[in-house]
Design a protein around this motif. Sequence first.
Motif: not given
Length: 273
Positions: A104-108, A144-147, A152-154
């Motif tokens: 969800n984060v390192y992928g993008p 953890i999903y929200h984290a 990603l939003e930041g």
Amino acid sequence: MKTVLITGTSSGIGRAAVLKFQKEGWNVIATMRSPEKETAFNVLDNVLIVALDVQKIQTIENAIQTGIERFGQIDAIVNNAGHAVFGAFELTSEEQVSKIFDINVYGPMRVLRVILPYFRAQRSGVIINISSQGGRVTFPTCSIYHATKFALEGLTEALAYELIPFGIQTKIVEPGSTATGFVGAAEITTGQIPAYEEFIKIGLGNWAKYDTMTSLPEEIADVIFLASTDKSEKLRYQAGKDTELYVGKMQEGDDQAYVRYMRERFIPEYLAK
Ligand SMILES: NC(=O)c1ccc[n+]([C@@H]2O[C@H](COP(=O)([O-])OP(=O)(O)OC[C@H]3O[C@@H](n4cnc5c(N)ncnc54)[C@H](OP(=O)(O)O)[C@@H]3O)[C@@H](O)[C@H]2O)c1
């Protein structure tokens, strides 16, 4: 003719987005982990199916290169692939934390590292990162999903400033609850702590009780298309009636009143008497 590359198009919102862009006359690089399983996109004009796993940088480099060779350039990227882990944080294993952040984060971030040199060179490009209403507000049992979605939003909000000098637009789409297989495919943490088991049962039960404002993936795809094409400075696009309720409540401005509202709605059993 414009070209979009979308990740995670084997199902759900990504799949609906491929069909929307294709119908609107775009070239679409429809990427997925297992392209050999795809049977429907093959017959569509101007849709190129390419293997891409956001956890593997070489597949991202290959997909972008292959897409540019076929269509000449890429005008928009939709970082849609995502993963869910639900349950209490303390019951979440290190492996689950690593995997969800990796997707969800390192992928993008990996996709951005590869596409940004192209976008800078052509002095244009639109980046659409698919967050969630869960990137703005939190619900009990999804910590953890929200984290990952808050992260990603930041990143995306800051990039929206950082990439202005290069003519690159950066946008966030925040779906609410959407009728895909996403929640069904989520990893649910399991553990031997009875108080958490009770809490998760209550939290997920109340979530299901209120989950009556579900959108169709096609509605989210319409918002993704709008964000890709409206040429505006708008950063965030909420998609779904429930996002209007929850994000709207948060935006009323009284932080403690909003936290109280969410506790009363989802975990009333734990309110102080
Ligand atoms: N559904 C909702 O209620 C909801 C709400 C808010 C936000 N969202 C967000 O919307 C996005 C799409 O979810 P969805 O609802 O459409 O669920 P979905 O149908 O389960 O789609 C998720 C997609 O991500 C792909 N994927 C997972 N790991 C991947 C990886 N390592 N590399 C490439 N692709 C990968 C899956 O591919 P495989 O087939 O290979 O597993 C699948 O195509 C996600 O970012 C999610 O967080 C969904």
